[in-house]
Write an enzyme that holds these catalytic residues in place. Structure first.
Site, PDB file in Angstrom:
ATOM      1  CG  HIS A  75     -21.334 -19.741 -57.698  1.00 18.46           C
ATOM      2  ND1 HIS A  75     -20.973 -20.173 -58.955  1.00 18.46           N
ATOM      3  CD2 HIS A  75     -20.728 -18.534 -57.524  1.00 18.46           C
ATOM      4  CE1 HIS A  75     -20.193 -19.276 -59.518  1.00 18.46           C
ATOM      5  NE2 HIS A  75     -20.022 -18.269 -58.682  1.00 18.46           N
ATOM      6  CD  GLU A 147     -21.815 -14.602 -58.822  1.00 15.21           C
ATOM      7  OE1 GLU A 147     -20.642 -14.224 -58.884  1.00 15.21           O
ATOM      8  OE2 GLU A 147     -22.133 -15.763 -58.533  1.00 15.21           O
TER       9      GLU A 147
END
Length: 233
Positions: A75, A147
């Site tokens: 992430h 993302e």
């Protein structure tokens, strides 16, 4: 408890895959609540070693006794705030796969990288390093989550066309790494300020298979997002 609300609201749905990623302290309790529902549970991070003197870390092997299916890897916050490298992400994916869990590999460019037209090269680096050493069969167990860093928690979301263009490029690159069948079958999610008022147009795109939801997953609107995904299943 919010987990109980989700379990009663969407826990019986089976037409789409739904997973929640609670904080480490809540994982055990949430997993127990979800174990008799269709909702899967994941964790936000692991340490790649199965055992050793790594105070405070959680290994993938520790999760095998819980009702855990997924693990987030790479992430942007792990990369930026904690200095996680592409090589470390690769090691984590190895540990996750070895323990029978499903990694969700997060990739994405910063605003500065997008402005410098580096989006594709950044994604290529992250994908190539993250999947390094994995045969097609192993890599097919990985889920990709695109993302864009500039859209995470900012309220700014990529337009459907922007997201689709990038997702299509990701599939093309994966076809080069493996083959076309692999690229078509692997699941690619979009993440970044997803809300009920923008998710429908995103998930309607050909190359977007679902969403990796941030802040909206902590609200009752998450039920709406599941319903939207179900309409496109």
């Amino acid at each position: 408890m919010f987990a109980g609300f989700l379990a009663s609201s969407i826990g019986e749905e089976s037409t789409v895959d739904v997973a929640v990623f609670p904080t480490s302290l809540a994982v055990s309790g949430v997993a127990d609540i979800m174990k008799d529902t269709k909702i899967k549970v994941g964790v936000q991070n692991i340490y790649p070693a199965d055992s050793g003197a790594f105070t405070g870390e959680i290994s993938a092997s520790m999760l095998t006794e819980l009702y855990i299916d997924y693990v987030l890897v790479g992430h942007s916050e792990r990369r930026q705030l904690f200095g996680e490298t592409d090589a470390q992400t690769n090691e984590k994916i190895k540990a996750i796969l070895k323990n029978g869990l499903t990694p969700i590999l997060c990739i994405g460019e910063t605003l500065e990288e997008r402005k410098a037209n580096l989006t594709n090269s950044v994604l290529e680096r992250q994908l190539k390093a993250g999947l390094m050493g994995f045969a097609k069969e192993e890599a097919s167990r990985v889920i990709i989550a695109y993302e864009p860093v500039w859209a995470i928690g900012t309220g700014v979301v990529a337009t459907p066309d922007q997201a689709e263009e990038t997702m299509k490029y990701i599939r093309q690159f994966l076809a080069g790494l493996y083959d076309g069948d692999f690229a078509e079958s692997i699941r690619i999610l979009y993440g970044g300020s997803i809300k009920p008022d923008n998710f429908d147009s995103l998930v309607a795109m050909e190359d977007i298979d679902g969403g990796l939801v941030g802040g909206a997953s902590l609200l009752e609107s998450f039920v709406q997002l599941v319903a939207i995904a179900r309409n496109h299943a």
